[in-house]
Design a protein around this motif. Structure first.
Motif, PDB file in Angstrom:
ATOM      1  N   ILE A 141       1.429  11.766  -6.282  1.00 24.05           N
ATOM      2  CA  ILE A 141       2.568  11.142  -5.598  1.00 24.05           C
ATOM      3  C   ILE A 141       2.300   9.653  -5.379  1.00 24.05           C
ATOM      4  CG2 ILE A 141       3.942  11.130  -3.481  1.00 24.05           C
ATOM      5  CD1 ILE A 141       3.363  14.190  -3.335  1.00 24.05           C
ATOM      6  N   LYS A 142       1.079   9.296  -5.003  1.00 23.91           N
ATOM      7  CA  LYS A 142       0.738   7.883  -4.812  1.00 23.91           C
ATOM      8  C   LYS A 142       0.874   7.109  -6.113  1.00 23.91           C
ATOM      9  CE  LYS A 142      -3.149   8.748  -2.384  1.00 23.91           C
ATOM     10  NZ  LYS A 142      -4.379   8.444  -1.630  1.00 23.91           N
ATOM     11  N   ARG A 143       0.474   7.747  -7.211  1.00 21.80           N
ATOM     12  CA  ARG A 143       0.603   7.097  -8.517  1.00 21.80           C
ATOM     13  C   ARG A 143       2.077   6.861  -8.852  1.00 21.80           C
ATOM     14  NH1 ARG A 143      -3.226   9.890 -10.669  1.00 21.80           N
ATOM     15  NH2 ARG A 143      -1.956  11.590 -11.470  1.00 21.80           N
ATOM     16  N   LEU A 144       2.925   7.839  -8.551  1.00 24.44           N
ATOM     17  CA  LEU A 144       4.371   7.681  -8.778  1.00 24.44           C
ATOM     18  C   LEU A 144       4.940   6.544  -7.922  1.00 24.44           C
ATOM     19  CD1 LEU A 144       5.600  11.407  -8.790  1.00 24.44           C
ATOM     20  CD2 LEU A 144       5.486   9.863 -10.746  1.00 24.44           C
ATOM     21  N   LEU A 145       4.519   6.471  -6.661  1.00 28.94           N
ATOM     22  CA  LEU A 145       4.997   5.418  -5.757  1.00 28.94           C
ATOM     23  C   LEU A 145       4.584   4.030  -6.259  1.00 28.94           C
ATOM     24  CD1 LEU A 145       4.230   6.999  -2.268  1.00 28.94           C
ATOM     25  CD2 LEU A 145       6.467   6.647  -3.278  1.00 28.94           C
TER      26      LEU A 145
ATOM     27  N   GLY B  68       0.840  -1.182   0.000  1.00 27.34           N
ATOM     28  CA  GLY B  68       0.000   0.000   0.000  1.00 27.34           C
ATOM     29  C   GLY B  68       0.880   1.237   0.000  1.00 27.34           C
ATOM     30  N   VAL B  69       0.338   2.351  -0.442  1.00 32.34           N
ATOM     31  CA  VAL B  69       1.093   3.612  -0.437  1.00 32.34           C
ATOM     32  C   VAL B  69       0.245   4.680   0.245  1.00 32.34           C
ATOM     33  CG1 VAL B  69       2.406   3.105  -2.522  1.00 32.34           C
ATOM     34  CG2 VAL B  69       0.253   4.291  -2.732  1.00 32.34           C
ATOM     35  N   THR B  70       0.909   5.623   0.885  1.00 27.96           N
ATOM     36  CA  THR B  70       0.189   6.703   1.539  1.00 27.96           C
ATOM     37  C   THR B  70       1.013   7.986   1.519  1.00 27.96           C
ATOM     38  OG1 THR B  70      -1.010   7.346   3.528  1.00 27.96           O
ATOM     39  CG2 THR B  70       0.961   6.054   3.860  1.00 27.96           C
ATOM     40  N   VAL B  71       0.305   9.090   1.418  1.00 30.42           N
ATOM     41  CA  VAL B  71       0.911  10.414   1.429  1.00 30.42           C
ATOM     42  C   VAL B  71       0.139  11.226   2.463  1.00 30.42           C
ATOM     43  CG1 VAL B  71       1.411  12.475   0.070  1.00 30.42           C
ATOM     44  CG2 VAL B  71       1.501  10.236  -1.016  1.00 30.42           C
TER      45      VAL B  71
ATOM     46  N   GLU C  33      13.422  10.687  -9.095  1.00 32.91           N
ATOM     47  CA  GLU C  33      13.766  10.695  -7.673  1.00 32.91           C
ATOM     48  C   GLU C  33      13.073   9.548  -6.938  1.00 32.91           C
ATOM     49  OE1 GLU C  33      13.439  13.607  -3.762  1.00 32.91           O
ATOM     50  OE2 GLU C  33      12.442  14.191  -5.627  1.00 32.91           O
ATOM     51  N   VAL C  34      11.784   9.370  -7.209  1.00 29.78           N
ATOM     52  CA  VAL C  34      11.019   8.303  -6.556  1.00 29.78           C
ATOM     53  C   VAL C  34      11.600   6.941  -6.936  1.00 29.78           C
ATOM     54  CG1 VAL C  34       8.761   7.179  -6.431  1.00 29.78           C
ATOM     55  CG2 VAL C  34       8.907   9.653  -6.392  1.00 29.78           C
ATOM     56  N   GLU C  35      11.890   6.760  -8.209  1.00 29.19           N
ATOM     57  CA  GLU C  35      12.449   5.496  -8.715  1.00 29.19           C
ATOM     58  C   GLU C  35      13.775   5.166  -8.025  1.00 29.19           C
ATOM     59  OE1 GLU C  35      12.867   2.376 -11.824  1.00 29.19           O
ATOM     60  OE2 GLU C  35      11.204   3.757 -11.607  1.00 29.19           O
ATOM     61  N   LYS C  36      14.656   6.158  -7.925  1.00 33.24           N
ATOM     62  CA  LYS C  36      15.971   5.954  -7.311  1.00 33.24           C
ATOM     63  C   LYS C  36      15.827   5.523  -5.846  1.00 33.24           C
ATOM     64  CE  LYS C  36      18.521   9.401  -5.875  1.00 33.24           C
ATOM     65  NZ  LYS C  36      19.304  10.619  -5.782  1.00 33.24           N
ATOM     66  N   HIS C  37      14.991   6.230  -5.107  1.00 38.05           N
ATOM     67  CA  HIS C  37      14.824   5.908  -3.687  1.00 38.05           C
ATOM     68  C   HIS C  37      14.056   4.605  -3.480  1.00 38.05           C
ATOM     69  CE1 HIS C  37      16.779   9.458  -2.150  1.00 38.05           C
ATOM     70  NE2 HIS C  37      16.132  10.175  -3.056  1.00 38.05           N
ATOM     71  N   MET C  38      13.176   4.271  -4.406  1.00 36.26           N
ATOM     72  CA  MET C  38      12.460   2.993  -4.328  1.00 36.26           C
ATOM     73  C   MET C  38      13.457   1.844  -4.458  1.00 36.26           C
ATOM     74  SD  MET C  38       9.529   1.447  -3.935  1.00 36.26           S
ATOM     75  CE  MET C  38       8.256   2.664  -4.211  1.00 36.26           C
ATOM     76  N   ARG C  39      14.384   1.955  -5.417  1.00 41.14           N
ATOM     77  CA  ARG C  39      15.409   0.907  -5.573  1.00 41.14           C
ATOM     78  C   ARG C  39      16.252   0.774  -4.305  1.00 41.14           C
ATOM     79  NH1 ARG C  39      17.087   2.861 -10.966  1.00 41.14           N
ATOM     80  NH2 ARG C  39      15.732   1.814 -12.445  1.00 41.14           N
ATOM     81  N   VAL C  40      16.674   1.914  -3.763  1.00 42.20           N
ATOM     82  CA  VAL C  40      17.510   1.917  -2.544  1.00 42.20           C
ATOM     83  C   VAL C  40      16.769   1.247  -1.399  1.00 42.20           C
ATOM     84  CG1 VAL C  40      18.547   3.413  -0.788  1.00 42.20           C
ATOM     85  CG2 VAL C  40      18.853   3.946  -3.205  1.00 42.20           C
TER      86      VAL C  40
ATOM     87  N   GLU D 227       3.780   3.110  -9.296  1.00 44.78           N
ATOM     88  CA  GLU D 227       4.441   2.794 -10.559  1.00 44.78           C
ATOM     89  C   GLU D 227       5.892   2.377 -10.331  1.00 44.78           C
ATOM     90  OE1 GLU D 227       4.839   2.564 -14.833  1.00 44.78           O
ATOM     91  OE2 GLU D 227       3.253   2.286 -13.354  1.00 44.78           O
ATOM     92  N   SER D 228       6.623   3.102  -9.498  1.00 41.08           N
ATOM     93  CA  SER D 228       8.022   2.731  -9.270  1.00 41.08           C
ATOM     94  C   SER D 228       8.117   1.404  -8.511  1.00 41.08           C
ATOM     95  CB  SER D 228       8.781   3.836  -8.549  1.00 41.08           C
ATOM     96  OG  SER D 228       8.269   4.042  -7.275  1.00 41.08           O
ATOM     97  N   TYR D 229       7.171   1.126  -7.608  1.00 36.95           N
ATOM     98  CA  TYR D 229       7.153  -0.175  -6.936  1.00 36.95           C
ATOM     99  C   TYR D 229       6.881  -1.283  -7.946  1.00 36.95           C
ATOM    100  CZ  TYR D 229       5.394  -4.191  -4.411  1.00 36.95           C
ATOM    101  OH  TYR D 229       5.197  -5.476  -3.970  1.00 36.95           O
ATOM    102  N   ARG D 230       5.886  -1.068  -8.801  1.00 36.14           N
ATOM    103  CA  ARG D 230       5.500  -2.069  -9.795  1.00 36.14           C
ATOM    104  C   ARG D 230       6.680  -2.442 -10.693  1.00 36.14           C
ATOM    105  NH1 ARG D 230       3.923  -2.397 -15.030  1.00 36.14           N
ATOM    106  NH2 ARG D 230       4.307  -0.202 -15.458  1.00 36.14           N
ATOM    107  N   LEU D 231       7.468  -1.460 -11.083  1.00 38.39           N
ATOM    108  CA  LEU D 231       8.575  -1.721 -11.994  1.00 38.39           C
ATOM    109  C   LEU D 231       9.791  -2.327 -11.299  1.00 38.39           C
ATOM    110  CD1 LEU D 231       8.325   1.445 -14.220  1.00 38.39           C
ATOM    111  CD2 LEU D 231       7.670  -0.885 -14.812  1.00 38.39           C
ATOM    112  N   ASN D 232       9.892  -2.166  -9.977  1.00 36.28           N
ATOM    113  CA  ASN D 232      11.069  -2.652  -9.261  1.00 36.28           C
ATOM    114  C   ASN D 232      10.798  -3.821  -8.319  1.00 36.28           C
ATOM    115  OD1 ASN D 232      13.239  -0.735 -10.078  1.00 36.28           O
ATOM    116  ND2 ASN D 232      11.752   0.741  -9.318  1.00 36.28           N
ATOM    117  N   LYS D 233       9.555  -4.302  -8.272  1.00 30.60           N
ATOM    118  CA  LYS D 233       9.227  -5.349  -7.301  1.00 30.60           C
ATOM    119  C   LYS D 233       9.871  -6.694  -7.627  1.00 30.60           C
ATOM    120  CE  LYS D 233       4.853  -6.781  -9.285  1.00 30.60           C
ATOM    121  NZ  LYS D 233       3.420  -6.917  -9.061  1.00 30.60           N
ATOM    122  N   GLU D 234      10.262  -6.904  -8.882  1.00 29.49           N
ATOM    123  CA  GLU D 234      10.871  -8.177  -9.256  1.00 29.49           C
ATOM    124  C   GLU D 234      12.119  -8.485  -8.422  1.00 29.49           C
ATOM    125  OE1 GLU D 234       9.629  -7.578 -13.204  1.00 29.49           O
ATOM    126  OE2 GLU D 234       8.118  -8.489 -11.926  1.00 29.49           O
TER     127      GLU D 234
END
Length: 129
Positions: free
Chosen positions: A67-71, A50-53, A106-113, A73-80
């Motif tokens: 922001i939730k949509r960005l979160l 789940g995501v929350t802002v 920015e969101v993508e980078k921090h999601m990976r980290v 999307e970046s989770y979906r692409l990096n969850k593998e």
């Protein structure tokens, strides 16, 4: 495995969300914070997310939803990277704790980290047991 975010992976249970806040462990990579909980009973999905802002930081629902949509999307692409490397079931809650509207990069980078930190923490906990 295709990069989808099906309904069964969405965190919706009010009881589970409450227990994440009460018993969950957290990892931070500013402006993201991941609170996760090891689910003992086997759920339908390996990970429920789940995501929350916070409304306190973003009064406008349009900004919060962006922001939730960005979160998501970046989770979906990096969850593998975590789906293939963990044992058991987890509940994830991603919080956006920043004060400005982020860009996708920015969101993508921090999601990976944050997902890498989670993997390290979980594999260390499992090796200790």
């Amino acid at each position: 495995m295709s990069s989808k975010f099906p309904k069964k992976e969405k965190l919706k249970s009010e009881i589970l969300i409450r227990s994440i806040f009460e018993e969950g462990k957290s990892i931070t990579s500013y402006p993201l914070k991941l609170i996760y909980l090891d689910i003992k009973e086997q759920s339908r999905a390996k990970i429920q997310c789940g995501v929350t802002v916070p409304k306190r930081n973003f009064k406008s629902a349009v900004k919060r939803n962006r922001i939730k949509r960005l979160l998501r999307e970046s989770y979906r692409l990096n969850k593998e990277q975590i789906f293939n490397n963990i044992e058991g079931s987890f509940a994830f809650l991603f919080l956006y704790i920043g004060k400005e509207i982020p860009g996708y990069e920015e969101v993508e980078k921090h999601m990976r980290v944050i997902l890498e930190k989670f993997l390290k923490k979980v594999t260390n906990e499992n090796s200790i047991e």
